[in-house]
Motif scaffolding. Structure first.
Motif, PDB file in Angstrom:
ATOM      1  N   ALA A   1      59.072  73.406  98.237  1.00  0.00           N
ATOM      2  CA  ALA A   1      58.506  73.320  96.886  1.00  0.00           C
ATOM      3  C   ALA A   1      59.591  73.509  95.830  1.00  0.00           C
ATOM      4  CB  ALA A   1      57.408  74.355  96.715  1.00  0.00           C
ATOM      5  N   LEU A   2      60.507  74.419  96.075  1.00  0.00           N
ATOM      6  CA  LEU A   2      61.613  74.625  95.134  1.00  0.00           C
ATOM      7  C   LEU A   2      62.493  73.383  95.056  1.00  0.00           C
ATOM      8  CD1 LEU A   2      62.486  78.303  96.084  1.00  0.00           C
ATOM      9  CD2 LEU A   2      61.620  77.533  93.868  1.00  0.00           C
TER      10      LEU A   2
ATOM     11  N   ASP B   1      61.580  70.282  95.691  1.00  0.00           N
ATOM     12  CA  ASP B   1      60.801  69.255  94.993  1.00  0.00           C
ATOM     13  C   ASP B   1      60.818  69.487  93.487  1.00  0.00           C
ATOM     14  OD1 ASP B   1      60.201  68.135  97.432  1.00  0.00           O
ATOM     15  OD2 ASP B   1      58.145  68.911  97.512  1.00  0.00           O
ATOM     16  N   THR B   2      60.697  70.733  93.079  1.00  0.00           N
ATOM     17  CA  THR B   2      60.689  71.055  91.655  1.00  0.00           C
ATOM     18  C   THR B   2      62.023  70.704  91.008  1.00  0.00           C
ATOM     19  OG1 THR B   2      59.128  72.847  92.077  1.00  0.00           O
ATOM     20  CG2 THR B   2      60.276  72.882  89.972  1.00  0.00           C
TER      21      THR B   2
ATOM     22  N   VAL C   1      62.163  66.971  90.526  1.00  0.00           N
ATOM     23  CA  VAL C   1      61.342  66.556  89.387  1.00  0.00           C
ATOM     24  C   VAL C   1      62.066  66.855  88.078  1.00  0.00           C
ATOM     25  CG1 VAL C   1      59.203  67.026  88.129  1.00  0.00           C
ATOM     26  CG2 VAL C   1      59.144  66.692  90.602  1.00  0.00           C
TER      27      VAL C   1
ATOM     28  N   LYS D   1      66.605  76.131  84.065  1.00  0.00           N
ATOM     29  CA  LYS D   1      65.562  76.126  85.098  1.00  0.00           C
ATOM     30  C   LYS D   1      66.137  75.820  86.474  1.00  0.00           C
ATOM     31  CE  LYS D   1      62.127  77.218  82.553  1.00  0.00           C
ATOM     32  NZ  LYS D   1      61.498  78.516  82.719  1.00  0.00           N
ATOM     33  N   THR D   2      67.086  74.892  86.534  1.00  0.00           N
ATOM     34  CA  THR D   2      67.683  74.549  87.819  1.00  0.00           C
ATOM     35  C   THR D   2      68.453  75.733  88.397  1.00  0.00           C
ATOM     36  OG1 THR D   2      67.827  72.232  87.161  1.00  0.00           O
ATOM     37  CG2 THR D   2      69.188  72.906  89.017  1.00  0.00           C
TER      38      THR D   2
ATOM     39  N   LEU E   1      65.826  78.207  89.704  1.00  0.00           N
ATOM     40  CA  LEU E   1      65.246  77.712  90.952  1.00  0.00           C
ATOM     41  C   LEU E   1      66.260  77.751  92.089  1.00  0.00           C
ATOM     42  CD1 LEU E   1      63.281  74.696  89.470  1.00  0.00           C
ATOM     43  CD2 LEU E   1      62.282  76.781  90.427  1.00  0.00           C
TER      44      LEU E   1
END
Length: 83
Positions: free
Chosen positions: A35-36, A38-39, A42, A60-61, A64
């Protein structure tokens, strides 16, 4: 078909249960890792479309990525305990 023949309903969550709590935890942590990833993908797409500015993308990157680093460490620790 089974439900029709036996008259019994199957709980789908009961089909995805492991024999070991550590394996259950491993599945959850691996799902979090995916999920991380994939985020972050995106976010990269949003940056390419100019839907998010560079400062937000970098912030944000990094957050994450840090969380993913610790998640992967957790995966390794669980895997070592399963050996």
């Amino acid at each position: 078909m089974y439900e029709r023949e036996s008259g019994e309903e199957i709980d789908p969550s009961s089909l995805v249960v492991t024999q070991n709590l550590a394996l259950d935890q491993l599945y959850e942590v691996v799902a979090k890792d995916y999920a991380l990833s994939d985020t972050m993908h995106v976010l990269a797409r949003l940056l390419n479309r100019d839907a998010v500015n560079l400062d937000v993308f970098v912030k944000k990157t990094r957050q994450l990525g840090r969380e993913q680093f610790f998640t992967r460490m957790h995966i390794q620790k669980i895997a070592e305990n399963l050996r």
